[in-house]
Design a protein around this motif. Sequence first.
Motif, PDB file in Angstrom:
ATOM      1  N   VAL A  21      74.080  56.671  21.381  1.00  0.00           N
ATOM      2  CA  VAL A  21      73.574  56.616  20.007  1.00  0.00           C
ATOM      3  C   VAL A  21      72.380  57.571  19.905  1.00  0.00           C
ATOM      4  CG1 VAL A  21      72.691  55.115  18.190  1.00  0.00           C
ATOM      5  CG2 VAL A  21      74.214  54.161  19.961  1.00  0.00           C
ATOM      6  N   PRO A  22      72.474  58.635  19.127  1.00  0.00           N
ATOM      7  CA  PRO A  22      71.335  59.547  18.986  1.00  0.00           C
ATOM      8  C   PRO A  22      70.095  58.817  18.462  1.00  0.00           C
ATOM      9  CG  PRO A  22      73.335  60.511  18.052  1.00  0.00           C
ATOM     10  CD  PRO A  22      73.661  59.085  18.371  1.00  0.00           C
ATOM     11  N   GLY A  23      68.977  58.981  19.183  1.00  0.00           N
ATOM     12  CA  GLY A  23      67.732  58.343  18.763  1.00  0.00           C
ATOM     13  C   GLY A  23      67.500  56.959  19.342  1.00  0.00           C
ATOM     14  N   LEU A  24      68.477  56.444  20.116  1.00  0.00           N
ATOM     15  CA  LEU A  24      68.339  55.087  20.656  1.00  0.00           C
ATOM     16  C   LEU A  24      67.145  54.972  21.602  1.00  0.00           C
ATOM     17  CD1 LEU A  24      69.394  52.200  21.097  1.00  0.00           C
ATOM     18  CD2 LEU A  24      70.979  53.104  22.813  1.00  0.00           C
ATOM     19  N   PHE A  25      66.942  55.979  22.443  1.00  0.00           N
ATOM     20  CA  PHE A  25      65.863  55.873  23.422  1.00  0.00           C
ATOM     21  C   PHE A  25      64.488  55.919  22.745  1.00  0.00           C
ATOM     22  CE2 PHE A  25      63.111  57.229  26.963  1.00  0.00           C
ATOM     23  CZ  PHE A  25      63.460  56.251  27.889  1.00  0.00           C
ATOM     24  N   ALA A  26      64.363  56.688  21.675  1.00  0.00           N
ATOM     25  CA  ALA A  26      63.096  56.721  20.933  1.00  0.00           C
ATOM     26  C   ALA A  26      62.795  55.347  20.341  1.00  0.00           C
ATOM     27  CB  ALA A  26      63.159  57.774  19.830  1.00  0.00           C
ATOM     28  N   ALA A  27      63.825  54.679  19.825  1.00  0.00           N
ATOM     29  CA  ALA A  27      63.646  53.325  19.283  1.00  0.00           C
ATOM     30  C   ALA A  27      63.241  52.353  20.393  1.00  0.00           C
ATOM     31  CB  ALA A  27      64.935  52.861  18.607  1.00  0.00           C
ATOM     32  N   TYR A  28      63.820  52.555  21.549  1.00  0.00           N
ATOM     33  CA  TYR A  28      63.506  51.694  22.692  1.00  0.00           C
ATOM     34  C   TYR A  28      62.060  51.898  23.153  1.00  0.00           C
ATOM     35  CZ  TYR A  28      63.732  49.796  27.448  1.00  0.00           C
ATOM     36  OH  TYR A  28      63.481  49.095  28.605  1.00  0.00           O
ATOM     37  N   LYS A  29      61.635  53.162  23.242  1.00  0.00           N
ATOM     38  CA  LYS A  29      60.273  53.455  23.695  1.00  0.00           C
ATOM     39  C   LYS A  29      59.235  52.851  22.753  1.00  0.00           C
ATOM     40  CE  LYS A  29      60.370  57.985  24.353  1.00  0.00           C
ATOM     41  NZ  LYS A  29      59.877  59.330  24.763  1.00  0.00           N
ATOM     42  N   ASP A  54      79.442  52.954  16.305  1.00  0.00           N
ATOM     43  CA  ASP A  54      79.203  51.847  15.367  1.00  0.00           C
ATOM     44  C   ASP A  54      77.723  51.647  15.051  1.00  0.00           C
ATOM     45  OD1 ASP A  54      81.965  51.147  15.362  1.00  0.00           O
ATOM     46  OD2 ASP A  54      81.680  50.124  17.287  1.00  0.00           O
ATOM     47  N   LEU A  55      76.856  52.338  15.786  1.00  0.00           N
ATOM     48  CA  LEU A  55      75.410  52.191  15.612  1.00  0.00           C
ATOM     49  C   LEU A  55      74.786  53.495  15.148  1.00  0.00           C
ATOM     50  CD1 LEU A  55      74.535  50.275  18.940  1.00  0.00           C
ATOM     51  CD2 LEU A  55      75.165  49.272  16.729  1.00  0.00           C
ATOM     52  N   PHE A  56      73.632  53.378  14.484  1.00  0.00           N
ATOM     53  CA  PHE A  56      72.844  54.566  14.158  1.00  0.00           C
ATOM     54  C   PHE A  56      71.370  54.185  14.143  1.00  0.00           C
ATOM     55  CE2 PHE A  56      73.527  52.570  10.056  1.00  0.00           C
ATOM     56  CZ  PHE A  56      72.360  52.795   9.344  1.00  0.00           C
ATOM     57  N   VAL A  57      70.521  55.202  14.247  1.00  0.00           N
ATOM     58  CA  VAL A  57      69.071  54.983  14.279  1.00  0.00           C
ATOM     59  C   VAL A  57      68.442  55.620  13.050  1.00  0.00           C
ATOM     60  CG1 VAL A  57      66.940  55.459  15.564  1.00  0.00           C
ATOM     61  CG2 VAL A  57      69.044  54.894  16.807  1.00  0.00           C
ATOM     62  N   GLU A  58      67.553  54.857  12.425  1.00  0.00           N
ATOM     63  CA  GLU A  58      66.813  55.365  11.271  1.00  0.00           C
ATOM     64  C   GLU A  58      65.377  54.883  11.355  1.00  0.00           C
ATOM     65  OE1 GLU A  58      67.357  54.336   6.733  1.00  0.00           O
ATOM     66  OE2 GLU A  58      68.952  55.712   7.366  1.00  0.00           O
TER      67      GLU A  58
END
Length: 487
Positions: free
Chosen positions: A305-313, A261-265
Motif C-alpha cells: 500500500v503506497p504510503g503505509l509505512f509513513a502512516a505507521y511511523k 483494497d487499502l489506500f493512505v490519505e
Amino acid sequence: MENLGNQIFSSYQRNPDLFDEIFDKDGSVKDVYKTLFDLYGGHSIQDYVRLNEKAKSSFFNQGITFQVYGEKEAKEKIFPFDLFPRIIDTNEWDIIEQGSIQRSRALNLFLWDIYHDKKILKQGIVPLELISSSDNYLHQMIGVNPPGGIYNHISGIDVIKHTDGDYYVLEDNIRCPSGVSYVICNRTALKRALFGVFNHYQTHTVTNYAENLLDLLETTKPKGVDIPNTVVITPGMYNSAFYEHSYLAKTMGVELVEGRDLFVENDFVYMKTIQGPERVDVIYRRIDDQFIDPLEFRPDSALGVPGLFAAYKKGNVTLANAPGTGVADDKAVYTYMPEIIKYYLDEKPIIKNVHTYHCSRPDELKYVLEHIPELVIKPVDEAGGYGISIGNRLSKDEIEKVKKQISEAPRKYVAQPIMSLSVHPTYIDQNESFEQRHIDLRTFTVLGKDREFVLKGGLTRVALKKGNLIVNSSQGGGSKDTWVLKE
C-alpha cells in the motif's frame, strides 16, 4: 474389543536409541497414553484406513492446502494429517509455555533496543556487525515507536525433545510464523473422525486462538482510537499460506484484504468499501517487509500500500508483526539468545538452545568445514526448511559443494549438531502401518500490551519420510493434533 498391540501396532518397530513419546525404553506404554492406546485398540487397521480417508476428505472439502514450490512449478497439496494425537502433560507444558513467553519477551526487548539505544550492541554482548550485516535489519525502523511497544506480536517457537528427554529450541520465527490454522483444523478433523476419544481426556481447547489474537492485537491499537478496526492483509490466493490468511480473518471476524483494497490519505489508512472509505487501525500482515509499501521499500511491489509505512511511523496504524522483526529470527542471532535473555530479563533460558556454530567466526568456520558429516547446515535467513543440509546424508561431492557455499558466504550459514528429534507412532499410508517418525512442536505466542497468550497445543509437525529430520510441510512433512492436558 481387540487389543491395539495386536492390530494397529502389530508391525510397529521401536528403535530403542530414539526417544519414543509413547513407549518407555522397556517397551511399555507411558501412563499418559494408556487410555488412548486402549481406545484405539477398538479399531482394526482397515477401520483406521477408512477413518484416515475421512479425515483427508475433511481437509480437502475445507480447502486446507498449501503450496510446495519446486524448481519448475508450484503444486497445491492437502496438508498431511495423522489421526493419532500427541499428548503433553501439564508439567511439560508449563516448561514449554513459560519458555516460549520468555523468549518472546526477550526478543521484543531486543528489537526495541537495536532500533533505539543499541545498548546490547554498544556493550559488545551481540556484535554490531551481526546486526548491521543482516538483510532483515531495516534502517527505516530506527527510532520508530511501534504502537503498544510491541514488535513480535506473534511468535512461532520451534521446540524439540532430544534423546536425553530435555526440550530444546531449534529456532525462533517472528516474521510471519505460519501453521496455526492447521492446529485448529487438526482438532476439528480428529473430533469428526474419532469424537469418542475426547470424552476420556480433559484437553485444553485450541479453538480460542482467533479471539485471543484479535483481543491482544487490539491492545496495541494506535493512540486515540477507542474501537479499532482490524484487517488481515494477504499477498493473495496464490500465496502458500493463503488458506491460513482467509481462515484467521474469518474466525477473527475481520476483513481479509489485499494491498489494492487499502489506500493512505493524510497519513491514515483506509479500506475501500461499497459504503465508502473506512479507517483501518490494526493490520495483521502476512506480506514480507520489502513488499508492504512501494514508496519505502521495493518500488515494483504490487502487493503493498503506497504510503503505509509513513502512516505507521506516525503511529496512525499498527502493523503486526512490526517491520524489521526478521533481524531477530536470523539464525545467527539465535546463537546469542541465552545472552539476550540474561541481558534483558536477568534470567536463565527456561528451554535450552541447541549448540550453534556461526560460520562468520573464523574458529567456528574451521570446525564446521572439518566436521560437516556430523552437522546440520542452515542458511540464516531461509524458512520452510529450504536450503538445509544434513551432513550424514550427503555424498562426498555434496559435502564439497556445501563447503564451497559456506566458504564463499560464511555470514549466511550456521551449523548445529545433528539432534535426534523424539519420535511418535505415525500412520504411513503407503505401508498401511504405524511407524516411528521424528516430530517437533511449533508454539504460538501472542504478545499484547502488558499481557500475553500461548495457544495450549501448538503444531506438532511430523517428518513423514523414514529417518528424515526435516518436518516442514514444504519438505514433505505432516502434522498431528496436539493435546495439552488440564490438571
